[in-house]
Structure formats: C-alpha cells, structure tokens
Design a protein around this motif. Structure first.
Motif, mmCIF file in Angstrom:
data_model
loop_
_atom_site.group_PDB
_atom_site.id
_atom_site.type_symbol
_atom_site.label_atom_id
_atom_site.label_comp_id
_atom_site.label_asym_id
_atom_site.label_seq_id
_atom_site.Cartn_x
_atom_site.Cartn_y
_atom_site.Cartn_z
ATOM 1 N N ALA A 26 38.669 42.405 5.616
ATOM 2 C CA ALA A 26 37.259 42.066 5.779
ATOM 3 C C ALA A 26 36.476 42.418 4.519
ATOM 4 C CB ALA A 26 36.673 42.795 6.984
ATOM 5 N N GLY A 27 35.684 41.467 4.055
ATOM 6 C CA GLY A 27 34.893 41.669 2.840
ATOM 7 C C GLY A 27 35.512 41.072 1.605
ATOM 8 N N LEU A 28 36.835 40.883 1.607
ATOM 9 C CA LEU A 28 37.480 40.191 0.492
ATOM 10 C C LEU A 28 37.126 38.713 0.538
ATOM 11 C CD1 LEU A 28 41.122 41.642 0.631
ATOM 12 C CD2 LEU A 28 39.263 42.360 -0.888
ATOM 13 N N THR A 29 37.167 38.053 -0.591
ATOM 14 C CA THR A 29 37.087 36.598 -0.567
ATOM 15 C C THR A 29 38.465 36.047 -0.195
ATOM 16 O OG1 THR A 29 37.719 36.286 -2.880
ATOM 17 C CG2 THR A 29 35.363 36.630 -2.397
ATOM 18 N N VAL A 30 38.465 34.796 0.219
ATOM 19 C CA VAL A 30 39.743 34.154 0.526
ATOM 20 C C VAL A 30 40.638 34.161 -0.705
ATOM 21 C CG1 VAL A 30 40.835 31.970 1.198
ATOM 22 C CG2 VAL A 30 38.753 32.732 2.363
ATOM 23 N N GLY A 31 40.040 33.936 -1.865
ATOM 24 C CA GLY A 31 40.820 33.951 -3.095
ATOM 25 C C GLY A 31 41.420 35.315 -3.389
ATOM 26 N N GLU A 32 40.634 36.366 -3.172
ATOM 27 C CA GLU A 32 41.151 37.723 -3.401
ATOM 28 C C GLU A 32 42.276 38.048 -2.436
ATOM 29 O OE1 GLU A 32 36.968 39.707 -5.061
ATOM 30 O OE2 GLU A 32 37.459 39.775 -2.917
ATOM 31 N N LEU A 33 42.110 37.663 -1.173
ATOM 32 C CA LEU A 33 43.183 37.902 -0.199
ATOM 33 C C LEU A 33 44.423 37.106 -0.586
ATOM 34 C CD1 LEU A 33 44.264 39.081 2.436
ATOM 35 C CD2 LEU A 33 43.165 37.174 3.654
ATOM 36 N N GLY A 34 44.238 35.862 -1.004
ATOM 37 C CA GLY A 34 45.375 35.054 -1.409
ATOM 38 C C GLY A 34 46.129 35.644 -2.586
ATOM 39 N N ALA A 35 45.383 36.229 -3.523
ATOM 40 C CA ALA A 35 46.013 36.816 -4.699
ATOM 41 C C ALA A 35 46.894 38.007 -4.347
ATOM 42 C CB ALA A 35 44.947 37.234 -5.709
ATOM 43 N N GLN A 36 46.635 38.638 -3.205
ATOM 44 C CA GLN A 36 47.448 39.779 -2.788
ATOM 45 C C GLN A 36 48.820 39.357 -2.277
ATOM 46 O OE1 GLN A 36 45.158 42.034 0.085
ATOM 47 N NE2 GLN A 36 43.691 42.770 -1.470
ATOM 48 N N ARG A 37 48.976 38.065 -1.938
ATOM 49 C CA ARG A 37 50.267 37.530 -1.468
ATOM 50 C C ARG A 37 50.864 38.425 -0.377
ATOM 51 N NH1 ARG A 37 52.565 33.504 -4.557
ATOM 52 N NH2 ARG A 37 54.669 34.167 -4.012
ATOM 53 N N ARG A 38 50.047 38.705 0.600
ATOM 54 C CA ARG A 38 50.525 39.543 1.700
ATOM 55 C C ARG A 38 51.618 38.836 2.486
ATOM 56 N NH1 ARG A 38 45.884 43.198 4.532
ATOM 57 N NH2 ARG A 38 44.504 43.531 2.733
ATOM 58 N N ASN A 39 52.391 39.645 3.196
ATOM 59 C CA ASN A 39 53.436 39.097 4.046
ATOM 60 C C ASN A 39 52.873 38.866 5.441
ATOM 61 O OD1 ASN A 39 55.890 39.333 6.024
ATOM 62 N ND2 ASN A 39 56.778 38.901 4.012
ATOM 63 N N LEU A 40 53.183 37.712 6.001
ATOM 64 C CA LEU A 40 52.665 37.358 7.319
ATOM 65 C C LEU A 40 53.068 38.364 8.389
ATOM 66 C CD1 LEU A 40 51.117 34.964 8.759
ATOM 67 C CD2 LEU A 40 53.385 34.073 9.343
ATOM 68 N N PHE A 41 54.234 38.977 8.226
ATOM 69 C CA PHE A 41 54.768 39.858 9.273
ATOM 70 C C PHE A 41 54.508 41.334 9.024
ATOM 71 C CE2 PHE A 41 57.587 36.112 8.800
ATOM 72 C CZ PHE A 41 57.214 35.460 9.970
ATOM 73 N N THR A 42 54.270 41.701 7.791
ATOM 74 C CA THR A 42 54.085 43.123 7.476
ATOM 75 C C THR A 42 52.760 43.414 6.767
ATOM 76 O OG1 THR A 42 55.233 42.902 5.343
ATOM 77 C CG2 THR A 42 56.578 43.451 7.282
ATOM 78 N N GLY A 43 51.956 42.378 6.549
ATOM 79 C CA GLY A 43 50.753 42.538 5.745
ATOM 80 C C GLY A 43 49.471 42.717 6.528
ATOM 81 N N GLY A 44 49.590 43.080 7.806
ATOM 82 C CA GLY A 44 48.396 43.389 8.572
ATOM 83 C C GLY A 44 47.812 42.242 9.375
ATOM 84 N N PHE A 45 48.459 41.084 9.388
ATOM 85 C CA PHE A 45 47.985 39.972 10.204
ATOM 86 C C PHE A 45 48.117 40.336 11.681
ATOM 87 C CE2 PHE A 45 48.927 38.110 6.159
ATOM 88 C CZ PHE A 45 48.006 37.087 6.003
ATOM 89 N N THR A 46 47.160 39.882 12.475
ATOM 90 C CA THR A 46 47.196 40.185 13.907
ATOM 91 C C THR A 46 47.604 38.945 14.685
ATOM 92 O OG1 THR A 46 44.856 39.620 14.234
ATOM 93 C CG2 THR A 46 45.383 41.914 13.645
#
Length: 423
Positions: A26-46
C-alpha cells in the motif's frame, strides 16, 4: 500519446481498491511494485488472487497474429473481452488493424489510450455518444471509426444526432446482416439490407463502407450452417458493390469472426471475389487473448485445425482452503465475486502446499457462493486447510471484469507486470 497514457497507469497508487495485492505494498505505485518482481506465492499476495501467465499470454498473442497473417485477414480483436489498454497495445504491436468494441464507454477507454481505429460491433443511436464520435473525428484526422447499422430508424437517429452536432466528417458504417431468425441483432433479409443501405445513402453524415455480422449467433451453428451464412454475407457485399453502393471507396469492409468459428471465416473470406476496391477482410476474435479452461477450450477452431496452431489457458485463480468440514467437502475463499460462472463452473487444476505444486486429483468444484467455492473431494484428494488451490476459469469476458488490476506471473511465480482493466 499512447505510451504516455500507458505509462501513467504505472503511477497509480496501490491500495485497498485492488484485491489480492500485498497489503504491505500500500502506497507504492504500480510501477514500483512491479519493479520489485515479487513472487505470487511468497511475496505477500492475498487470496483470492487472479493471475495471468506471462508465457501463455505471449503464446496466444502470437498465435492469432500468425493465423491472421497466414490467411490474409486483417484483425481487430474484440476489446470488450479484457478492457485492458495494455493488452490493446500488445495486440496492435502484434499487427492488429484496430480494436473492436461494443458500447460507447469502451470506445472512450480505447481512445483515452490512443487507439486510432475502432470497429464498434453495434448500431450506435445514442445522441451524446454520437456527438463524442463526431468531435473525436473532427479533432483527429487519423482516427478511423466504423460501426454497424441494422435499421432505417437507426440510420435516421444517427443522421439527426450527427447533423445536430455539426459533424464535418461522415461516420463510416457497415450494414449488419443478422445470423438468422431468433438470432441477435442485424437485418434479417437482403431486401431489408438494401433498404438500410438506401437510408445511409440519403444521410449526409454517414458513409456506407461495407457489411458485417457475427456468425456465432447462427441458430444451430455447425460448420455447414456457419459457412452458408458467411457466404450470404459475402454475396451481400458483392451485390452492394454491383449496385454501386461502394463507389468512391478506397477499401470495402467485410467483417465477421468471433472466437469459435474463425476457421470458417478464413475459409469463406478466401472466396471473396475482386470488387471495385480492395477488400478489408476483418476478423474480430477477442477471447483468444487469455483463452480458458472451459467454454473456449471446447469451441476453439484450433481443435478442428490443430496443424494451424493452438491456444493456451492463461488465467489461474488462486484461492485458499478455509474449511474442511468433512472428508467429502471443502471450501475455498473465492466465489461469484471473483470467478466467471456464467458458462461453466471453475475447474480445480492444481494444489500448492509448502511450495510444492501437484494436480488437484479428486477435487471438483460443485458450486459457488458469493465468496466461497464448494469443493467435493474423493478419497484421492490430499487437501488441507491453508492449501492454495489453482482454479481454471471458463469465459474470459466474465473473468477479466471482476478484477481491476491483474498480476502477470512467469512460470516460477515472478510477477513481471500488472494489467489494469476498465469495466
């Protein structure tokens, strides 16, 4: 303009509006979140969270590009499927002539993101929308807009609204040939088509540029009936041309093609004879972009012509087991608010536990509540509270519309993009 508008999508702030995304983003831009390349299963997605496969999405985009090129078809994929400007742009980059849409709001979205050619597969009689179309055409000489006409009354309403708006450019229209008695929209007989064309000829603000229709509405559709109707459509174009109705045009539009019969469209459009101007053979399939695990998996023409290629289901709805009340029953936390259910129920495809993924053996979705999927489990099922269950969905058009921001994940779960929708 296009790239600037798309870039602005990445500036939107992530917050409670976007379900499934990591709360700590929350508070990040979509671009900033995208740049983090989080993992769908381990990156905090609910859960629940809908994801698109990066690899399968790319495969499908390439498959229809190749198919259209091979058969000499122009392609205006139906944008109402995804209502996602980022996907519109990828389709344009893959050679699409333009984007097909159904209603004025959808056209406004496409224009806001720079789409230069719009085919509206509907008769447009809304005066406010017609004023907008006229203004767009007057402001941008490169903008091409084409829509259906299917009644003399509709032509009269269009002409009145455009005249009142002071439109300086005529709106291009195609006569829609109905698919048969009891089908959806469209003129039912060739004589009525001629009457509609005559009305267009008498309207200062309209220009007849071709014929079109939707073969998916042919009653009792099968290869023979669909091809017979498509030949009626081609014959209508030929008759109009012989009658001089297309005089002065640089090209004549002949358009059809949903996602179930584009092989028939390709075959019959290959038979179009030489007319007084080059023919734009315009295919409009839309569901291909994500394909599915149900309705279109069964209906895709590639089942009939596998040598021509194939499509892959790109959606996966990840949901979590929240209750296991009996050995024969389980519930996950995704329901009608999250999953398409108008044509088929979701299908349990895979189960994830502790980072390991396995087939969803012995698990069947039997129903949906607003926020729960009802699962029937057999003795083969290894399923516990907390497990993630990946569901395959049927009908892309009612899958996209439930999600405002959709992660695009590579096979290992790395999220490489976020697709914004506008429904």
């Amino acid at each position: 303009m296009v790239l600037d508008a798309l870039a602005r999508l990445t500036e939107e702030r992530v917050d409670h509006r976007f379900k499934g995304l990591p709360p700590d983003a929350a508070g990040l831009t979509v671009g900033e979140l995208g740049a983090q390349r989080r993992n769908l299963f381990t990156g905090g997605f609910t859960t629940p969270v809908l994801a698109l496969s990066a690899e399968r999405l790319e495969h499908n985009l390439a498959a229809l590009e190749t198919y259209a090129e091979r058969h000499g078809l122009a392609f205006a994929p139906h944008g109402k499927t995804s209502m996602a400007p980022q996907l519109f742009q990828r389709q344009i980059e893959r050679g699409a002539w333009g984007i097909t849409l159904a209603v004025p709001h959808q056209a406004r979205v496409a224009r806001a993101y720079g789409i230069r050619r719009i085919f509206l597969a509907n008769e447009l009689v809304d005066a406010a929308a017609l004023r907008w179309v006229a203004a767009e055409q007057d402001a941008d000489p490169a903008f091409r807009f084409v829509c259906y006409v299917d009644s003399v009354r509709g032509v009269e309403l269009m002409d009145a609204a455009l005249t009142a708006s002071g439109a300086s450019r005529p709106v291009d229209v195609v006569v829609e040939l109905g698919a048969g008695e009891g089908a959806r929209t469209g003129v039912r007989t060739e004589a009525e088509c001629a009457a509609v064309a005559d009305a267009v000829a008498g309207a200062r603000t309209l220009r007849l540029v071709g014929v079109a229709g939707y073969e998916g509405e042919v009653p009792g559709a099968d290869p023979e009936r669909v091809r017979a109707w498509l030949r009626r459509l081609v014959a209508l174009a030929v008759d109009f041309d012989k009658a001089g109705r297309f005089a002065g045009l640089d090209e004549i539009v002949v358009s059809a093609g949903g996602s179930a019969w584009f092989d028939a469209v390709a075959d019959v459009f290959a038979e179009v004879p030489e007319l007084s101007a080059p023919v734009l053979k315009l295919l409009r399939s839309g569901a291909y972009v994500s394909h599915d695990d149900g309705h279109y998996e069964r209906l895709t023409p590639f089942n009939r012509v596998p040598r021509e290629g194939g499509l892959e289901p790109a959606f996966r709805l990840w949901t979590q087991v929240v209750s296991r009340p009996t050995a024969e029953q389980a519930f996950t936390n995704a329901g009608k608010r999250d999953a398409a259910y108008d044509l088929d129920l979701p299908v349990a495809k895979v189960v994830r536990r502790d980072g390991a993924e396995r087939p969803a053996t012995g698990i069947e979705v039997t129903g949906l509540s607003d926020q729960h999927a009802w699962l029937r489990t057999s003795g083969e099922a290894d399923l516990e509270v907390g497990d993630w269950v990946g569901l395959g969905l049927s009908h892309p058009c009612t899958s996209f519309d439930k999600w405002v921001l959709i992660p695009v994940a590579e096979a290992d779960g790395t999220v490489v993009d976020y697709i914004r929708t506008f429904f």
